[in-house]
Design a protein around this motif. Structure first.
Motif, PDB file in Angstrom:
ATOM      1  N   ARG A 158       6.701  23.091   5.900  1.00 40.45           N
ATOM      2  CA  ARG A 158       7.230  23.458   7.234  1.00 40.45           C
ATOM      3  C   ARG A 158       8.404  23.103   7.623  1.00 40.45           C
ATOM      4  N   MET A 159       9.724  23.804   7.745  1.00 32.46           N
ATOM      5  CA  MET A 159      10.956  22.841   7.927  1.00 32.46           C
ATOM      6  C   MET A 159      11.461  22.860   9.146  1.00 32.46           C
ATOM      7  N   ALA A 160      10.737  23.567  10.135  1.00 36.00           N
ATOM      8  CA  ALA A 160      11.151  23.646  11.565  1.00 36.00           C
ATOM      9  C   ALA A 160      10.273  24.382  12.552  1.00 36.00           C
ATOM     10  N   ALA A 161      10.150  23.915  13.778  1.00 36.61           N
ATOM     11  CA  ALA A 161       9.415  24.633  14.722  1.00 36.61           C
ATOM     12  C   ALA A 161      10.273  25.730  15.501  1.00 36.61           C
ATOM     13  N   GLN A 162       9.788  26.759  16.207  1.00 36.83           N
ATOM     14  CA  GLN A 162      10.781  27.544  16.629  1.00 36.83           C
ATOM     15  C   GLN A 162      10.577  27.843  18.162  1.00 36.83           C
ATOM     16  N   GLU A 163      11.464  28.497  18.949  1.00 32.38           N
ATOM     17  CA  GLU A 163      11.238  28.933  20.140  1.00 32.38           C
ATOM     18  C   GLU A 163      11.814  30.082  20.406  1.00 32.38           C
ATOM     19  N   THR A 164      11.201  31.008  20.972  1.00 27.87           N
ATOM     20  CA  THR A 164      12.140  32.451  21.516  1.00 27.87           C
ATOM     21  C   THR A 164      12.735  32.162  22.882  1.00 27.87           C
ATOM     22  N   ALA A 165      13.824  33.141  23.203  1.00 27.58           N
ATOM     23  CA  ALA A 165      14.467  32.977  24.506  1.00 27.58           C
ATOM     24  C   ALA A 165      14.902  34.681  24.738  1.00 27.58           C
ATOM     25  N   SER A 166      15.417  34.717  25.869  1.00 22.61           N
ATOM     26  CA  SER A 166      15.900  36.298  26.220  1.00 22.61           C
ATOM     27  C   SER A 166      17.646  35.926  26.081  1.00 22.61           C
ATOM     28  N   PHE A 167      18.157  37.153  25.316  1.00 24.94           N
ATOM     29  CA  PHE A 167      19.588  36.798  25.233  1.00 24.94           C
ATOM     30  C   PHE A 167      19.910  38.151  25.547  1.00 24.94           C
ATOM     31  N   ALA A 168      21.345  38.203  26.043  1.00 30.21           N
ATOM     32  CA  ALA A 168      22.040  39.552  26.509  1.00 30.21           C
ATOM     33  C   ALA A 168      23.515  39.218  26.435  1.00 30.21           C
ATOM     34  N   ALA A 169      24.311  40.587  26.794  1.00 31.70           N
ATOM     35  CA  ALA A 169      25.682  40.257  26.903  1.00 31.70           C
ATOM     36  C   ALA A 169      25.902  39.644  28.264  1.00 31.70           C
ATOM     37  N   PRO A 170      27.153  38.871  28.467  1.00 26.63           N
ATOM     38  CA  PRO A 170      27.249  38.127  29.396  1.00 26.63           C
ATOM     39  C   PRO A 170      27.066  38.793  30.839  1.00 26.63           C
ATOM     40  N   ILE A 171      27.515  40.083  30.799  1.00 33.03           N
ATOM     41  CA  ILE A 171      27.222  40.918  32.222  1.00 33.03           C
ATOM     42  C   ILE A 171      25.836  40.818  32.783  1.00 33.03           C
ATOM     43  N   TRP A 172      24.798  40.590  31.922  1.00 35.32           N
ATOM     44  CA  TRP A 172      23.527  40.582  32.413  1.00 35.32           C
ATOM     45  C   TRP A 172      23.190  39.347  32.996  1.00 35.32           C
ATOM     46  N   ALA A 173      23.973  38.291  32.662  1.00 38.86           N
ATOM     47  CA  ALA A 173      23.818  36.990  33.248  1.00 38.86           C
ATOM     48  C   ALA A 173      24.107  37.129  34.675  1.00 38.86           C
ATOM     49  N   GLU A 174      25.450  37.622  34.949  1.00 42.67           N
ATOM     50  CA  GLU A 174      25.812  37.890  36.211  1.00 42.67           C
ATOM     51  C   GLU A 174      25.001  38.546  37.057  1.00 42.67           C
ATOM     52  N   ARG A 175      24.301  39.804  36.590  1.00 44.88           N
ATOM     53  CA  ARG A 175      23.302  40.522  37.185  1.00 44.88           C
ATOM     54  C   ARG A 175      22.269  39.963  37.778  1.00 44.88           C
ATOM     55  N   MET A 176      21.749  39.065  36.628  1.00 47.16           N
ATOM     56  CA  MET A 176      20.453  38.368  37.124  1.00 47.16           C
ATOM     57  C   MET A 176      20.825  37.077  38.257  1.00 47.16           C
ATOM     58  N   ALA A 177      22.066  36.856  38.170  1.00 47.89           N
ATOM     59  CA  ALA A 177      22.341  35.710  39.306  1.00 47.89           C
ATOM     60  C   ALA A 177      21.989  35.971  40.675  1.00 47.89           C
ATOM     61  N   ILE A 178      21.948  37.301  40.791  1.00 46.45           N
ATOM     62  CA  ILE A 178      21.685  37.597  42.348  1.00 46.45           C
ATOM     63  C   ILE A 178      20.060  37.382  42.752  1.00 46.45           C
ATOM     64  N   GLY A 179      19.201  37.021  41.721  1.00 45.88           N
ATOM     65  CA  GLY A 179      17.974  36.619  41.910  1.00 45.88           C
ATOM     66  C   GLY A 179      16.698  37.825  41.401  1.00 45.88           C
ATOM     67  N   PRO A 180      15.539  37.293  41.934  1.00 40.09           N
ATOM     68  CA  PRO A 180      14.534  38.070  41.201  1.00 40.09           C
ATOM     69  C   PRO A 180      14.447  39.377  41.509  1.00 40.09           C
ATOM     70  N   GLU A 181      15.205  39.924  42.596  1.00 44.94           N
ATOM     71  CA  GLU A 181      15.331  41.483  42.752  1.00 44.94           C
ATOM     72  C   GLU A 181      16.202  42.172  41.861  1.00 44.94           C
ATOM     73  N   ALA A 182      16.695  41.538  40.881  1.00 43.47           N
ATOM     74  CA  ALA A 182      17.783  42.082  40.064  1.00 43.47           C
ATOM     75  C   ALA A 182      17.096  43.087  39.100  1.00 43.47           C
ATOM     76  N   GLN A 183      17.673  44.058  38.690  1.00 39.77           N
ATOM     77  CA  GLN A 183      17.352  45.239  37.602  1.00 39.77           C
ATOM     78  C   GLN A 183      17.458  44.629  36.366  1.00 39.77           C
ATOM     79  N   VAL A 184      16.523  44.611  35.560  1.00 42.95           N
ATOM     80  CA  VAL A 184      16.606  43.993  34.125  1.00 42.95           C
ATOM     81  C   VAL A 184      15.998  45.133  33.167  1.00 42.95           C
TER      82      VAL A 184
END
Lengths: 290, 290
Positions: A158-184
């Motif tokens: 066993r060489m390493a443990a792993q985690e997943t996360a969500s990734f996207a183009a930078p524009i999506w970071a901006e869109r989500m910045a408005i809060g939970p009502e953002a369209q994803v």
DNA sequence: GTCATGACATGCAGTATTGCATGCCTAATG
DNA sequence: CATTAGGCATGCAATACTGCATGTCATGAC
């Protein structure tokens, strides 16, 4: 008088492949040759092994019995091949590796570069295959796999443990910045088919915009700005044009294993490669988790 | 890339036979071909299997290992051949028999004659061999043997009990008629090397006049009047020119068995032959004892 | 020392095996 | 009903494999 062993093997491949053409392909000969070898085997054994039907060869009971024993012979041959490789103390000859396609660039390739520099007489073959190579058949000597366990009959590290996360183009970071009502918009791996529940809870306006069966393609789509992809941490971090977005909390994922067949494991080539690869992963284990 | 199974078998035969020529003989090919197949196997495996010495090929460790696995493959092949024969319900094709040379004329030949008349499509091969045929290797399908047990892994049928007695040309009967002081010359089977004790006791003037390793030759000598031979009852009785003499009391000897490999035993051909041979022996069992 | 024997290497010619091209058949597709 | 694709049989040419003949080397006998 005495049966030709290669003819027996040919019979085995015809039954495995289901047709002369398939057998020919797996044996590396023309299907015509396969047909003639089958005929030779039948003559030698004085038995009909296949019924010649319009839609192909159908094995008779005798044919199945022959194939069964030929399979036993093949197993013995594979034992031999593995053991010969395992006892080979030379640092020359073929070494076949397999690893998940997308891990090769950032992690495997640099090690291979150092390895071939240190051992120039070894011919390294790399199979970037998402399907599991059969290590018992020596389709590969050593495999990097993402899984929760190494497999029953295989030796694993066993060489390493792993985690997943969500990734996207930078524009999506901006869109989500408005809060939970953002369209994803999500790009979803085929097997899951829907937006992760935790993501749905955090951003109720989540939806699937694209389902895909290939992670490389999904990454392409994400870079193009189509939406958000859940992927292993290392992948997102090593893909230029993607940033981590808060659509989903990092969560644990399957570990990264180095696995091999116990017969092959002691081989000098295999050992030498392990000795370079494992420290690399261990040193960089931070890149796989948040 | 992938190894040729027949080349592996060739390696096995070279190691078994100890030389290219011997391997060629057992494989039925020229020794030149053997050498080339070995070279091909070495190229395919990227290993040296034999050291080429002036006095022959000496296997390397890798060569021995290959032969070991090839032997496993061969075992599997032999399993197959036997099972195919055993399941064959046809009364056609080859049937290989083996029996003690001197039993064939009086007992086996008449049965074979009836058998081929009843089953003309069966090709009967008869091995008149005093060495034991290896039934696991299908050197024979069915064997008539003189022994005290059928053998561990073989199926056996005890067909008759046997006794031995002393036989000689008629003149020896006259010579012995004078009583215990008669001079008795013995022809002895090599393994025994001396006059039977019981005979020495009965006729103190007994001596060995000839030691021989072949019973047929001994019978020839006996018919020619050289001396007395201890032999199975049936043999003396069926040899014109010999009569039983009182040099030795009849004594029990090894039984007559019909043996076969359990895999081959159920074969229709084998069963059909058994069904003729066993009644013949059973009906004539009186000929084997005094 | 010479000769004979057994074991293997090598060049050459014949043969058997192989691959390709063509054609037939069936089943699935539109 | 036509069409396409998969699967197989067969004839022919190229190739690879095999066997034979000859030569070399070492060992052991006379």
């Amino acid at each position: 008088m005495t049966t030709d062993w290669d003819d027996l093997r040919t019979v085995l491949h015809v039954i495995r492949g289901g047709s002369l053409a398939a057998a020919g392909a797996s044996l590396g000969v023309n299907y015509t040759t396969v047909a003639r070898r089958v005929a030779r085997a039948e003559a030698a054994l004085d038995l009909i092994l296949f019924e010649r039907l319009a839609d192909g060869y159908r094995p008779t009971e005798a044919g199945l019995r022959v194939a069964e024993h030929a399979s036993g012979m093949e197993e013995r041959e594979l034992d031999m091949m593995r053991q010969l490789q395992g006892r080979d103390q030379r640092l020359s000859g073929r070494l076949v590796l397999t690893a998940p396609q997308l891990m090769i660039g950032p992690f495997i390739a640099p090690v291979i570069e150092r390895f071939v520099a240190a051992h120039p007489k070894v011919d390294v073959t790399l199979k970037a295959n998402n399907e599991l190579a059969d290590l018992a058949r020596r389709e590969a000597d050593l495999a990097v796999r993402i899984s929760s366990s190494p497999g029953d009959t295989l030796t694993g590290l066993r060489m390493a443990a792993q985690e997943t996360a969500s990734f996207a183009a930078p524009i999506w970071a901006e869109r989500m910045a408005i809060g939970p009502e953002a369209q994803v918009d999500w790009i979803i791996y085929e097997q899951y088919a829907q937006v992760p529940k935790a993501a749905q809870a955090r951003f109720p306006n989540s939806r699937v915009i694209l389902t895909c069966n290939d992670m490389a393609a999904m990454i392409g789509a994400a870079v193009a700005g189509l939406g958000v992809v859940r992927m292993p941490m290392f992948l997102g971090r090593h893909t230029p044009g993607l940033v981590q977005v808060p659509a989903l909390e990092p969560q644990s994922y399957m570990d990264i294993w180095l696995v091999g067949h116990p017969d092959v494991w002691p081989s000098a080539k295999v050992k030498a490669f392990r000795d370079m690869l494992v420290p690399e992963f261990r040193a960089r284990r931070g890149e796989f988790v948040a």
